[in-house]
Design a protein around this motif. Structure first.
Motif, short mmCIF file in Angstrom:
data_model
loop_
_atom_site.label_atom_id
_atom_site.label_comp_id
_atom_site.label_asym_id
_atom_site.label_seq_id
_atom_site.Cartn_x
_atom_site.Cartn_y
_atom_site.Cartn_z
N TYR C 203 0.68 -1.22 -0.02
CA TYR C 203 0.14 -0.06 -0.13
C TYR C 203 0.89 1.02 0.15
CZ TYR C 203 -3.94 -3.02 0.96
OH TYR C 203 -4.70 -4.10 0.97
N GLU C 204 0.74 2.24 -0.87
CA GLU C 204 1.16 3.61 -0.66
C GLU C 204 0.38 4.58 -0.40
OE1 GLU C 204 1.58 4.82 -5.37
OE2 GLU C 204 3.04 3.61 -4.40
N ILE C 205 1.09 5.88 0.21
CA ILE C 205 0.34 6.85 0.69
C ILE C 205 -0.40 7.45 -0.59
CG2 ILE C 205 0.36 8.97 1.96
CD1 ILE C 205 2.81 7.54 3.57
N GLY C 206 -1.62 7.76 -0.42
CA GLY C 206 -2.20 8.43 -1.36
C GLY C 206 -3.09 7.50 -2.34
N GLU C 207 -2.92 6.12 -2.19
CA GLU C 207 -3.59 5.18 -2.93
C GLU C 207 -5.28 5.07 -2.46
OE1 GLU C 207 -1.75 1.40 -2.47
OE2 GLU C 207 -3.09 0.37 -3.45
N THR C 208 -6.00 4.93 -3.27
CA THR C 208 -7.22 4.86 -3.08
C THR C 208 -8.00 3.37 -3.34
OG1 THR C 208 -7.91 6.03 -5.11
CG2 THR C 208 -7.71 7.39 -3.08
N ILE C 209 -8.97 3.30 -2.78
CA ILE C 209 -9.32 1.52 -3.10
C ILE C 209 -11.13 1.82 -2.81
CG2 ILE C 209 -9.44 -0.75 -1.91
CD1 ILE C 209 -6.94 0.24 -0.35
N ASP C 210 -11.51 1.37 -4.00
CA ASP C 210 -13.06 1.33 -3.98
C ASP C 210 -13.47 -0.16 -3.44
OD1 ASP C 210 -15.62 1.01 -4.57
OD2 ASP C 210 -15.61 1.53 -6.88
N HIS C 211 -14.02 -0.22 -2.57
CA HIS C 211 -14.43 -1.59 -1.87
C HIS C 211 -15.64 -2.24 -2.55
CE1 HIS C 211 -11.56 -0.84 1.03
NE2 HIS C 211 -12.08 0.37 1.59
N VAL C 212 -15.92 -1.90 -3.70
CA VAL C 212 -17.09 -2.64 -4.75
C VAL C 212 -18.31 -2.73 -4.23
CG1 VAL C 212 -17.14 -4.19 -6.38
CG2 VAL C 212 -14.96 -3.33 -5.86
N ASP C 213 -18.35 -3.46 -3.16
CA ASP C 213 -19.72 -4.28 -2.52
C ASP C 213 -20.55 -2.91 -2.01
OD1 ASP C 213 -18.74 -6.84 -3.28
OD2 ASP C 213 -17.40 -6.73 -1.45
N GLY C 214 -21.87 -3.52 -1.95
CA GLY C 214 -22.66 -2.43 -1.26
C GLY C 214 -23.84 -3.28 -0.31
N VAL C 215 -24.32 -2.77 0.45
CA VAL C 215 -25.41 -3.43 1.34
C VAL C 215 -26.40 -2.35 1.58
CG1 VAL C 215 -26.08 -4.51 3.58
CG2 VAL C 215 -23.79 -5.06 2.59
N THR C 216 -27.76 -2.88 1.24
CA THR C 216 -28.79 -2.13 1.21
C THR C 216 -29.43 -2.38 2.57
OG1 THR C 216 -29.24 -2.30 -1.01
CG2 THR C 216 -31.08 -1.52 0.24
N VAL C 217 -29.47 -1.54 3.78
CA VAL C 217 -29.85 -1.56 4.93
C VAL C 217 -31.36 -1.50 5.36
CG1 VAL C 217 -27.59 -0.98 5.76
CG2 VAL C 217 -29.22 0.77 5.73
#
Lengths: 348, 348, 348
Positions: C203-217
């Protein structure tokens, strides 16, 4: 913000990523406790006495009440989803499922799958992958195993066509290959505590049982169940994942609901030891009232004292008359949700 | 498919199936764990410290935190449903309920009911059945008991009319018949940990308390609760079971919700030891916002150090002003869901 | 019915009821069990292996799998609600949050808060209260601590204006002040079991990650979660508490959901040890599909074998493109639900 690294999220495997002989170690082992048991009872009308009472289990020769067989199945199955069915188009079937060791509070389960067959579809866009999945405990003992086959998309349509391998699978597990939990003894079985007086000898092949009760399912319930088994398939949780905005209920939720409903008429079919096959005939959505009926397909003796085996078809429906399975076209009727073929153990 | 055997599902008992003196051993014993406690706290805003903290329980002279009294009641009650209330038209009342032993993690509960009264209705179509139910643990100790009477349909209208037997029931359990958990000692009670400073002496007979808070209930919640107690009554789960498509919320869910809400004002009414009576005044459906108020009906001393008994009316409502119970016609107001009369133990 | 006594229900504290230096012992200690763990997994798609598997935890040098860090936070936080935020207008911020000891099954948690700052607003109707909250176990060890500030209404507008005290708070906890669980050792970390191969160095500083999944609550889920932590704020439970009839989802529910979703891309960010700050940018209601993305803000070495620290921004959204946080006006975009800044421990 910059993002120079490759994506770190799991995009799942595609058809070309499976080769016969590969063994996939699935992630995230899970330690189970009394919490999983309580939740299983809150999510399903589960009443089979062996999974409800330590005393009943001890009288049956076990050290205490194990985790429900299907809960163990769900834990093992859930771990395979990120590696096997994230890009699956369809869950096509199950075979050769056997429960080999009861799972107790404090046990830690993990799963691994061996690829035992691949067959690319003639359209070149997808293929069928066969895996044999094993659930193992912290002592590396296999607690259950089953074969499952799924249709998976190709990620790269130009990937070479693999040699077709279709495993030979038993249509039905022979009764002598069923594994009886060590020590199991139904010779002093308590029929008052179990809830019904019908014993193995009271069921005959061909007999059908309408389990009468129904449960109308809610979104919150099936999502809690599916998360409890750490099953991450998007379609169960995310209303934006399917074009119609619905959440598809995890097929295993329907299996557990139908099995729990089958208590009424099959209260003494205590332990599931074999899964011969199963089809999720139609999708199930929240709001559906799930009902169930069973048919006795076969019976067999076992070597354990007082224990007989019974082979059952368990059908879950969303309504309609019981005992109707397929239409004149040979296809499942639209109200049939599940057609499951399993072996259970009963008192003689 | 053939079906030559008689139906194996439980069709429940009818009025003519009960005879005074019969003892019914109810099925499906249940071992409880920390899972039931966690679920109880997830389903109800339960905050009474004795049921939340092992440390608080030990300071009160108990070995650890027991299962909530009402959870124990629900487990015991749930087992009676298939034998007592499957064909019930109405749940008419409770009396002489006493908690006799705390229930701890690992205990296995079973229930049995003795028929203590029957009275056929003048219409000849139904009758009232009185049962005294006992919950027993794995050491055959009675952990609680209560009397309940229900109206049950006749299955065979030609069945003979039984001799009427109406049991003599105490309107209120005398305080000296309440059973204090062995070892209970509130003399070093921690009022900071319990959440309120009001002690037994701070409550006076006739005093009323509006518990202020409300909870809007959802289908998934009441079904999970009711299943957790293995209560199988169809009307709670199956939208096709009632003509209007609604699911009736298990009366015990309303009891637990109201008791939990009563923390706010009665945080020190720690332990329920007696159930003098109770009426489910009106049905409760999902979407209802349940509120509660209490009235101090009586007070009594006990022999345990630092422990007083308080008799409370607990009223659950679906809204409206607090402290209104019945209309001018003497009937419960439409917003009253529950009118419960119980004894609890408080620090002096 | 008469009611001559003062009301016994908790009306909460108002701004004038807080003085710098006051220590509030919050009520209702709570013993946790495997039930809380199972429920945490049912309520959130939580898959971090250290909280799922005793075996994984042991291989990491811990005696067994602890309660999820955020579950510990919720238990500690929930206890403060009746004393700190019952009359709060807004939850303004968090700082200096540190997890100091893992919480295990059987531990009993209680909370206390010290008032460390007050500032009356210029409108004279409310003020900001700063508290430092500590969660303690049954051995009086502090298991976690954090600072939180809330805007609270004045109860008596004529109460004197207190001297303004604004605590000096660290914007970010320096890495050398993070507390590593005793014995933690990632030098034989099992990357197959954890679910991802990415280690600290990847991991490098500034890196972004889209966690992709979603949950409808769903309503039932967030209410069960919030009750499990014994959080009593009316707005989460009572549809009559807010003018529009909606139930506001507890901000901590969004935190746990987003953290669980972040498994996909950050599966090895196993343990949360620091909470630098957090904003509940917009309210969340049932029906929302929660998504999450992360940004690597910093990295640091630690003294524990094989263990690195990573500072992450975790953003929960109700949709929209990932990586968008604020609009041109410098305000959070309407789809941003949460902006959390925390430190986690990863394998090197």
């Amino acid at each position: 913000m910059v993002n120079t690294r490759p994506a770190k999220t799991n995009s799942g495997r595609f058809f070309e990523d499976y080769s016969v002989g590969d063994v996939i170690a699935h992630a995230v082992p899970r330690t189970v406790s009394g919490g999983e048991r309580a939740l299983y009872h809150a999510l399903y009308p589960a009443r089979h006495a062996l999974y409800s009472s330590d005393e009943f289990a001890r009288r049956s020769g076990l050290p205490k009440s194990p985790l429900d067989d299907l809960a163990a199945f769900h834990v093992v199955f859930g771990k395979t989803v990120p590696d096997v069915s994230l890009n699956a188009v369809a869950n096509l079937g199950y075979a050769e499922g056997r429960w080999l060791k009861p799972v107790y509070e404090g046990d830690t389960l993990r799963s691994e799958s061996e690829v035992i067959g691949v067959k690319q579809n003639s359209n070149g866009k997808s293929g069928v992958v066969y895996v044999r999945t094993r659930g193992l405990n912290q002592r590396d003992e296999t607690v259950m195993e089953y074969v499952r086959w799924v249709m998976v998309r190709k990620g790269n349509l130009d990937a070479p066509v693999p040699e077709t391998v279709i495993p030979e699978l038993q249509k039905v597990i022979p009764a002598d290959q069923l594994v009886i939990p060590e020590g199991l003894d139904f010779s002093s079985y308590d029929f008052a505590a179990s809830g019904e007086s019908h014993r193995w000898g009271d069921y005959e092949i061909g007999e059908t049982i309408d389990h009468v009760d129904g449960v109308t399912v809610e979104e919150a319930e099936h999502m809690m169940a599916t998360r409890l088994w750490q099953n991450t398939a998007k379609v169960h949780f995310d209303t934006t994942a399917r074009p119609d905005g619905t959440r598809l209920i995890y097929g295993g939720h329907v299996i557990s609901m139908a099995r729990a409903l089958s208590f009424n008429g099959l209260a003494n079919a205590q332990i599931i030891v074999g899964l011969n096959g199963g089809a999720h005939a139609n999708p199930c959505l929240a709001g559906t009232t799930i009902r169930a009926w069973s048919e006795v397909l076969d019976k067999a003796e076992t070597t354990a004292p007082g224990v007989g085996a019974i082979r059952l078809r368990l059908v879950a429906t969303s309504g309609g008359a019981p005992f109707e399975l397929k239409g004149e076209d040979g296809k499942y009727r639209p109200e049939v949700l599940l057609d499951l073929d399993y072996w259970a153990l009963m008192p003689l």
